[in-house]
Design an enzyme around this catalytic site. Structure first.
Site, PDB file in Angstrom:
ATOM      1  N   ARG A 326       0.833  -1.211   0.000  1.00 22.16           N
ATOM      2  CA  ARG A 326       0.000   0.000   0.000  1.00 22.16           C
ATOM      3  C   ARG A 326       0.866   1.260   0.000  1.00 22.16           C
ATOM      4  NH1 ARG A 326      -5.410   1.695   0.714  1.00 22.16           N
ATOM      5  NH2 ARG A 326      -6.201  -0.432   0.900  1.00 22.16           N
ATOM      6  N   ARG A 358      -3.810   2.989  11.063  1.00 22.92           N
ATOM      7  CA  ARG A 358      -4.671   3.830  10.241  1.00 22.92           C
ATOM      8  C   ARG A 358      -3.939   4.397   9.011  1.00 22.92           C
ATOM      9  NH1 ARG A 358      -8.327   8.399  13.273  1.00 22.92           N
ATOM     10  NH2 ARG A 358      -9.965   8.636  11.713  1.00 22.92           N
ATOM     11  N   THR A 457      -6.195  -4.665   0.047  1.00 24.58           N
ATOM     12  CA  THR A 457      -5.335  -5.091  -1.060  1.00 24.58           C
ATOM     13  C   THR A 457      -5.242  -6.611  -1.137  1.00 24.58           C
ATOM     14  OG1 THR A 457      -3.409  -4.752   0.369  1.00 24.58           O
ATOM     15  CG2 THR A 457      -4.005  -2.968  -1.125  1.00 24.58           C
ATOM     16  N   GLU A 728      -9.724   6.130   7.203  1.00 22.64           N
ATOM     17  CA  GLU A 728      -8.289   6.368   7.095  1.00 22.64           C
ATOM     18  C   GLU A 728      -7.891   7.631   6.332  1.00 22.64           C
ATOM     19  OE1 GLU A 728      -6.174   2.092   6.893  1.00 22.64           O
ATOM     20  OE2 GLU A 728      -7.883   2.315   5.551  1.00 22.64           O
TER      21      GLU A 728
END
Length: 791
Positions: A326, A358, A457, A728
């Site tokens: 990510r 987060r 993901t 987030e």
């Protein structure tokens, strides 16, 4: 999964309690009155024992011998267990192996559990755990990301995403810059620490009360450790006193250890970690070492990019593979990188295994490109906002370096609105004038965007279930796989159900998340709680509604189009029935008033071999404009104003969403400014409580704090009522504070130099940036406060 009727996502006419209204958190009054029960508030069952663990005291070593006789002999101790007492699996790694429930032949970080104690009091358990005599054979310890990179020591293979020929683009670009930076980690510092309560049940099973974002993972791992089928383990989560990702995987070890002690003693066992032990023994946000090599033209438009992100993962994989992925996905943030290469490393160190927090790696990835935007602007004598706007994704420049097309271009308009509402240009001129005449105190201003992908993901986690019961008095029971950690998920999903049936929210009761009601749940994480569980709940509601429609058609001889649910009533042709009255009729007609619901996120895919795909269903967007004032003699600073405009689509609950945005911003600001994790040269965490680790207080919030939701921006994707995730993305709005600090310091060199400022930007680091900037200015004859060029 049952196919939903056509266009179930169009919001129905508003009634009291339906989606889109700013309804208070369902437990708010319980929180402030002290009536909200957390695990440590539950009545203690008879015979309760308390757990503690003995922790390793070196970063990396073989265990030569371990004498636990003094531990066992301590008054009140009932049982002591080691890894040899585990009847089932000893490795409880959440995705990949590498996390022993108790250390065996070696320890790999300071604080690693090596044995567990059950005693009649918490004090006895903790004191007994300190009496072990352990003899170690020390091994080489790798403690930093740079050392791991040098030794090529990784917990998982490195990964590359690329497009075009970045090397050629870099070589031919009119301008080229390189830089490196360290992005610090962050302690979750949830108000309720890690805690669980395990009670033995019949047939050698256990019932687990856990403060976990992932009850199904707790259930699975406890079952594996005890060598039980999963159905012998039941897990319940009513609420958490904060999670922020720190209870996605980190709660499971406590439950497994408690379950082992409950099996050994036949007694219920509670394990509540002291704050110091919690901070030492549980994972945190990954700190990162990032680099960039960028080529750009005279307008600051990026032509080529070579970016590296390297996360300090700790001793085991935990969730680091997906977290570094990510970070790579968000190394572009909101900007088109053209010819680009992004490389991500998962560095193994002999420190506690870092975990979800987060943003899940996204914030750390964004930091390097936001630094680059400022660096390009300083290099070209341009306003950083202009450089950012020129590099935004837009039509014809809308494909990411990993191959996903940006289908909804929100940010250009959003930034224009915020630029106007925050008076950015006027304030920029005023700040420039102020800095010219103020030799010591400097002000800084920055407006930064956020583009954050929404979906897990890991594709298989993008699913959810729900259970809805309608009772004969018209009241409705709702259960779903999401967990409530203070973020308002329960009230949002209740609003979805109320809107679906067109009844008041007072009719909806949301019960504790339990693995025996909704099985195989995904964690409440990745900002997907409302998206996944809202759609699953809506699916269940639509099933029940269809049954009620069919009953009305059969009973009253009308067409399906003649049946309406509106304002606590059911209209059937020319007749109108109270909701409860019609439900009673359906019950007497033997209509099933209960249903499960299920949802799986569509469209998403990602090929790890090629580094291309569509990992996200959509993107959430926002921007923040922050102003700071810095004392250049001490490095001390203050955030004096922040303006935020954030896109939540068609909000399910504006009050909850604005609260999440405010809290996310403050937490992000804390990560980048005051929250510093300090380790000794031996790998011992030195910042183990509020006396040494500084989270933002109310007094640290901007005194002028303006938060707005972007109007008229429904999600183009078929999310629940066209809303967008809000958990987030707001955290990354805090990047604007860090950029504003750099802006203030850059004024010392006529804005011609980009100050080096790793995070967290403590006053000491700000003072170091001031010193470096003054030295550069003296060498280059750049002092004063002339402003850079604007577009």
């Amino acid at each position: 999964m049952r196919k939903l009727p056509a266009n179930p996502l169009k919001p129905p006419a508003t009634v009291s309690g339906t989606a889109g209204l700013g309804i208070a958190h369902d437990s708010a009054w319980k929180h402030v009155s002290g009536q909200a029960r957390y695990i440590d508030d539950l009545p203690e069952p008879e015979g309760l024992l308390h757990a503690a663990v003995g922790q390793g005291t070196v970063a990396h070593a073989r265990i030569k011998s371990m004498d636990l006789s003094a531990v066992r002999d301590y008054p009140g101790v009932v049982a002591v267990v080691t890894v040899g007492d585990v009847p089932g699996h000893t490795d409880i790694g959440p995705v990949f192996p590498g996390d022993p429930v108790l250390a065996g032949e070696r320890v790999e970080y300071v604080g690693q559990p090596i044995f567990a104690v059950a005693a009649t009091s918490l004090r006895a358990a903790r004191q007994a755990a300190r009496l072990a005599r352990v003899d170690y054979d020390p091994l080489e310890a790798v403690l930093t990301t740079e050392a791991a990179l040098e030794k090529q020591l990784f917990v998982r293979p490195s990964h590359t995403q690329s497009r075009g020929d970045p090397d050629q683009a870099l070589a031919s670009a009119p301008h080229r810059l390189q830089a490196e930076m360290h992005v610090g980690g962050q302690e979750h510092f949830y108000l309720e620490g890690q805690v669980c309560l395990v009670e033995p049940t019949e047939d050698a099973g256990v019932f687990v009360h856990t403060s976990s974002q992932h009850p199904s993972e707790v259930q699975k791992l406890v079952a594996e450790v005890l060598a039980l089928p999963i159905h012998e383990v039941q897990v319940e989560v009513r609420r958490m006193g904060g999670g922020f990702g720190g209870k996605e995987t980190q709660a499971a070890p406590l439950a497994c250890i408690s379950a082992l002690l409950a099996r050994a003693t036949g007694h219920p066992v509670k394990y509540r970690m002291a704050r110091t032990d919690d901070m030492v023994g549980t994972g945190k946000r990954h700190d990162f070492y990032n680099t960039y090599d960028l080529g750009f033209d005279d307008d600051g438009l990026i032509k080529g990019a070579d970016i590296m992100v390297a996360g300090r993962c700790g001793f085991s994989p935990d969730l680091s593979d997906a977290i570094v992925d990510r970070a790579m996905f968000h190394a572009d943030n909101a900007y088109y990188l053209d010819q680009a290469r992004v490389v991500g490393h998962r560095c193994k160190t002999h420190t506690v295994s870092n975990t979800a927090f987060r943003g899940f790696g996204g914030p750390q990835g964004m930091m390097i490109i936001e630094r680059a935007m400022d660096d390009i602007a300083r290099h070209l004598n341009l306003d950083p906002l202009d450089v950012r706007k020129r590099n935004l994704y837009g039509p014809g420049r809308d494909t990411t370096h990993y191959g996903q097309t940006i289908e909804q271009h929100v940010l250009p308009e959003l930034i224009e609105q915020l630029e106007a509402s925050s008076d950015y240009r006027q304030r920029r001129a005023e700040i420039t004038a102020y800095n010219r005449q103020s030799p010591v105190v400097k002000r800084g201003l920055a407006l930064t965007p956020v583009k954050f992908g929404i979906s897990f993901t890991a594709k298989h986690l993008n699913q959810a279930g729900a259970l809805v019961h309608v009772y004969t008095d018209g009241s409705i029971h709702l259960n779903h796989g999401g967990t409530e950690m203070g973020q308002g998920l329960f009230v949002k999903i209740a609003q979805v159900v109320a809107a679906a049936f067109q009844v008041d929210i007072d009719r909806i009761k949301v019960s504790a998340t339990r693995t025996d009601k909704v099985p195989n749940t995904s964690p409440t994480a990745a900002s997907s709680g409302s998206d996944l569980n809202g759609m699953a709940a809506l699916d269940a509601c639509e099933t029940i509604k269809q049954r009620l429609v069919d009953f009305a058609v059969e009973t009253y001889g009308v067409t399906a189009d003649a049946v309406e649910f509106v304002n606590n009533q059911v209209r059937v042709g020319g007749q109108t029935f109270d909701w409860a009255e019609f439900v009673q009729q359906a019950y007497m007609g033997r209509v099933s008033l209960s249903s499960t619901g299920f949802y799986a996120t569509p469209k998403i895919h990602y090929d790890h071999e090629t580094g291309h795909g569509r990992p996200f269903l959509y993107y959430a967007n926002g921007a923040a404009c922050s102003e700071v004032v810095v004392d250049t003699l001490t490095g001390e600073y203050r955030v004096i104003r922040t303006d935020i405009l954030h896109d939540v689509g068609q909000s399910l609950n504006p009050a909850i969403d604005i609260g999440q945005i405010e809290g996310g911003f403050i937490q992000g600001m804390g990560w980048l400014t005051t929250e510093e994790l300090v380790y000794s040269d031996q790998g011992q965490l030195m910042t183990t409580g509020p006396a040494t680790y500084k989270i933002p207080a109310v007094s640290d919030a901007p005194p002028d704090f303006r938060v707005s939701l972007l109007a008229h921006s429904p999600n183009r994707e078929a999310t629940v009522f066209r809303s967008k995730a809000v958990g987030e993305p707001p955290l990354m709005l805090g990047i604007s504070v860090w950029c504003a600090l750099r802006d203030a310091v850059a004024s010392l060199a006529n804005y011609g130099f980009s100050p080096p400022l790793d995070t967290p930007a403590t006053p000491e680091r700000v003072l170091g940036a001031v010193t470096a900037t003054r030295e550069w200015a003296a060498r280059n004859g750049q002092t004063g406060g002339a402003r850079c060029k604007s577009a």
